[in-house]
Enzyme design. Structure first.
Site, PDB file in Angstrom:
ATOM      1  CG  HIS A 240      -2.075   0.927   1.083  1.00 51.45           C
ATOM      2  ND1 HIS A 240      -2.002   2.266   1.366  1.00 51.45           N
ATOM      3  CD2 HIS A 240      -3.333   0.701   0.630  1.00 51.45           C
ATOM      4  CE1 HIS A 240      -3.164   2.822   1.101  1.00 51.45           C
ATOM      5  NE2 HIS A 240      -3.995   1.898   0.639  1.00 51.45           N
ATOM      6  CD  GLU A 297      -8.953  -4.045  -3.391  1.00 50.75           C
ATOM      7  OE1 GLU A 297      -9.954  -4.531  -2.834  1.00 50.75           O
ATOM      8  OE2 GLU A 297      -9.025  -3.141  -4.231  1.00 50.75           O
TER       9      GLU A 297
HETATM   10  N1  ACO Z   1       4.098  -7.539  -4.615  1.00 48.40           N
HETATM   11  C1  ACO Z   1       5.409  -7.486  -4.891  1.00 48.40           C
HETATM   12  N2  ACO Z   1       6.143  -6.394  -4.826  1.00 48.40           N
HETATM   13  C2  ACO Z   1       5.539  -5.273  -4.417  1.00 48.40           C
HETATM   14  C3  ACO Z   1       4.178  -5.236  -4.106  1.00 48.40           C
HETATM   15  C4  ACO Z   1       3.449  -6.433  -4.204  1.00 48.40           C
HETATM   16  N3  ACO Z   1       2.155  -6.486  -3.926  1.00 48.40           N
HETATM   17  N4  ACO Z   1       3.842  -3.992  -3.760  1.00 48.40           N
HETATM   18  C5  ACO Z   1       4.928  -3.256  -3.881  1.00 48.40           C
HETATM   19  N5  ACO Z   1       5.973  -4.035  -4.284  1.00 48.40           N
HETATM   20  C6  ACO Z   1       7.341  -3.637  -4.509  1.00 48.40           C
HETATM   21  C7  ACO Z   1       7.474  -2.907  -5.831  1.00 48.40           C
HETATM   22  O1  ACO Z   1       7.751  -3.779  -6.896  1.00 48.40           O
HETATM   23  C8  ACO Z   1       8.573  -1.921  -5.570  1.00 48.40           C
HETATM   24  O2  ACO Z   1       9.799  -2.556  -5.774  1.00 48.40           O
HETATM   25  P1  ACO Z   1      11.029  -1.744  -6.460  1.00 48.40           P
HETATM   26  O3  ACO Z   1      11.319  -0.640  -5.495  1.00 48.40           O
HETATM   27  O4  ACO Z   1      12.095  -2.767  -6.576  1.00 48.40           O
HETATM   28  O5  ACO Z   1      10.502  -1.241  -7.768  1.00 48.40           O
HETATM   29  C9  ACO Z   1       8.436  -1.607  -4.078  1.00 48.40           C
HETATM   30  O6  ACO Z   1       7.713  -2.700  -3.511  1.00 48.40           O
HETATM   31  C10 ACO Z   1       7.654  -0.354  -3.861  1.00 48.40           C
HETATM   32  O7  ACO Z   1       6.534  -0.376  -4.725  1.00 48.40           O
HETATM   33  P2  ACO Z   1       5.742   0.897  -5.142  1.00 48.40           P
HETATM   34  O8  ACO Z   1       5.057   0.613  -6.428  1.00 48.40           O
HETATM   35  O9  ACO Z   1       6.594   2.125  -5.037  1.00 48.40           O
HETATM   36  O10 ACO Z   1       4.723   0.958  -4.003  1.00 48.40           O
HETATM   37  P3  ACO Z   1       3.463   1.812  -4.068  1.00 48.40           P
HETATM   38  O11 ACO Z   1       3.316   2.395  -2.739  1.00 48.40           O
HETATM   39  O12 ACO Z   1       3.455   2.731  -5.190  1.00 48.40           O
HETATM   40  O13 ACO Z   1       2.424   0.667  -4.427  1.00 48.40           O
HETATM   41  C11 ACO Z   1       0.545  -0.613  -4.632  1.00 48.40           C
HETATM   42  C12 ACO Z   1       1.243   0.485  -3.816  1.00 48.40           C
HETATM   43  C13 ACO Z   1       0.275  -0.090  -6.036  1.00 48.40           C
HETATM   44  C14 ACO Z   1      -0.772  -0.909  -3.932  1.00 48.40           C
HETATM   45  C15 ACO Z   1       1.440  -1.876  -4.686  1.00 48.40           C
HETATM   46  O14 ACO Z   1       1.754  -2.312  -3.381  1.00 48.40           O
HETATM   47  C16 ACO Z   1       0.831  -2.987  -5.509  1.00 48.40           C
HETATM   48  O15 ACO Z   1       0.974  -2.984  -6.723  1.00 48.40           O
HETATM   49  N6  ACO Z   1       0.137  -3.984  -4.842  1.00 48.40           N
HETATM   50  C17 ACO Z   1      -0.498  -5.059  -5.564  1.00 48.40           C
HETATM   51  C18 ACO Z   1      -1.835  -4.607  -6.131  1.00 48.40           C
HETATM   52  C19 ACO Z   1      -2.878  -4.365  -5.057  1.00 48.40           C
HETATM   53  O16 ACO Z   1      -3.001  -5.111  -4.101  1.00 48.40           O
HETATM   54  N7  ACO Z   1      -3.631  -3.267  -5.241  1.00 48.40           N
HETATM   55  C20 ACO Z   1      -4.693  -2.863  -4.301  1.00 48.40           C
HETATM   56  C21 ACO Z   1      -4.230  -1.724  -3.443  1.00 48.40           C
HETATM   57  S1  ACO Z   1      -5.422  -1.283  -2.220  1.00 48.40           S
HETATM   58  C22 ACO Z   1      -6.479  -0.208  -3.009  1.00 48.40           C
HETATM   59  O17 ACO Z   1      -6.099   0.583  -3.805  1.00 48.40           O
HETATM   60  C23 ACO Z   1      -7.903  -0.266  -2.717  1.00 48.40           C
END
Ligand code: ACO
Length: 352
Positions: A240, A297
């Protein structure tokens, strides 16, 4: 703009990422969900702008369902081939222009349109709305074609209230940007639906269920997750932007699921909990410096699945809850009267 830069003040919710806590309209999340049904949550969120009571909102939603149903049903053929989100957009487009009507009439008609559009897309059309019924129970009855149980109504209500508001997330920000141009509420809701659709936001719960199907049993979880991460993919239902602790909504929804399934302790839930524990270990090893925790989720997927809702409709059901927060933010933005117009740093070529 940095990724979490503060853009607005809001009186609607406080997402406390470091604590893993959420306060909505002055209520800690778990208490809000335990004590408020859909109309009562709407009353809390809309109260800073309009002093409507929960019974007034409930009655207005009932009248809106009864008024809209014949109009939308007469166009039912249009809904059949649409996705659930497209059906909600169409229902909003088909709402009559009532610019002269009281705000509560316009607002509840659009909130009701989101529910009725989804009901029509799912093919249900045999019953008539009951204008005196509570909104969530009547929508479920129309959708199912028969009366839902009290436990089902309670589970869906708790879900919708739980996701009703969550700070300046992508879809809410979209709604505010549209409202800030002095556009109308329906346009703000339609824009918000588009932002919600993406799997990095409200589009994740369907893929969560796909993931659990692919893993099948906890003993496969580690190898499956490691292969996904090695392939550069993300694990759905984890991570998140704001929370650095477990998303507080996950446990509220897990409790709602446990209560729904009290009679027949669910094998699905035990399997999902075991898989969750392993996926958290894999994520911790994969990104030791980043707290990747379970988000809303993961248990959304399990709860909506237990309610017999198809995964393709999960995001549209999410929208039924979040519409309360979107519309409150539209009111809050309208009250500022200010256009949102951020600037970008130009990095392109300079003129010769
Ligand atoms: N699985 C694996 N790796 C992850 C995940 C995940 N679920 N979430 C983040 N990371 C990793 C990223 O790949 C990134 O790695 P890097 O620095 O090597 O590129 C690092 O953690 C940081 O990721 P960001 O994208 O900067 O994190 P951000 O805060 O932007 O992302 C998000 C938040 C989009 C929710 C992300 O965690 C994600 O894609 N999760 C999976 C999808 C999901 O569950 N979405 C629902 C969110 S809840 C809602 O909106 C209602």
């Amino acid at each position: 703009m940095t990724s979490n830069e503060t853009l607005f003040e809001t009186c609607l919710s406080d997402v406390r990422g470091d604590e893993g806590a959420l306060i909505i309209a002055g209520w800690p999340l778990a208490e809000l969900v335990a004590k408020h049904d859909y109309a009562a949550a709407a009353a809390l969120l809309w109260r800073p702008f309009y002093p409507w009571s929960a019974p007034e909102i409930s009655a207005a939603l009932g009248q809106a369902r009864a008024r809209l149903w014949p109009l939308l049903q007469s166009r039912r053929a249009l809904f059949a081939d649409l996705s659930p989100l497209a059906a909600q957009r169409l229902a909003l487009e088909l709402c009559p222009d009532r610019a002269e009507a009281p705000v509560l009439t316009q607002l509840t008609e659009q909130v009701a349109a989101l529910g009725l559009g989804l009901v029509l897309q799912q093919g249900a059309q045999a019953l008539q709305p009951d204008a005196t019924a509570e909104h969530v129970s009547d929508l479920l009855r129309l959708w199912r074609g028969q009366a839902p149980s009290t436990a089902e109504i309670q589970a869906l209500s708790r879900y919708l209230v739980c996701v009703s508001e969550h700070g300046l997330n992508a879809s809410t920000f979209t709604a505010r940007v549209i409202a800030a141009t002095a556009s109308d509420l329906a346009s703000a809701l339609i824009g918000a639906l588009g932002a919600l659709k993406g799997p990095l936001h409200g589009g994740a719960p369907g893929p969560v269920l796909d993931m659990l199907d692919a893993i099948a049993a906890p003993e496969n979880a580690r190898a499956w997750a490691e292969a996904e991460l090695a392939a550069g993919r993300r694990l759905m239902g984890f991570g998140h932007r704001i929370y650095r602790q477990r998303d507080p909504r996950a446990d509220v929804l897990k409790q709602a699921l446990q209560d729904l399934q009290q009679q027949h302790a669910s094998e699905d839930l035990r399997r999902a909990e075991a898989i969750e524990r392993i996926l958290l270990q894999v994520l911790a090893a994969h990104k030791p410096t980043r707290a990747l925790q379970t988000n809303v989720e993961y248990y959304t997927a399990l709860l909506l699945h237990a309610l017999g809702i198809e995964r393709e409709a999960f995001t549209a059901v999410f929208a039924l809850g979040r519409a309360l927060g979107w519309s409150a933010h539209v009111f809050e933005q309208q009250a500022t009267g200010r256009l949102i117009r951020p600037a970008a740093v130009y990095t392109g070529p300079l003129p010769r």
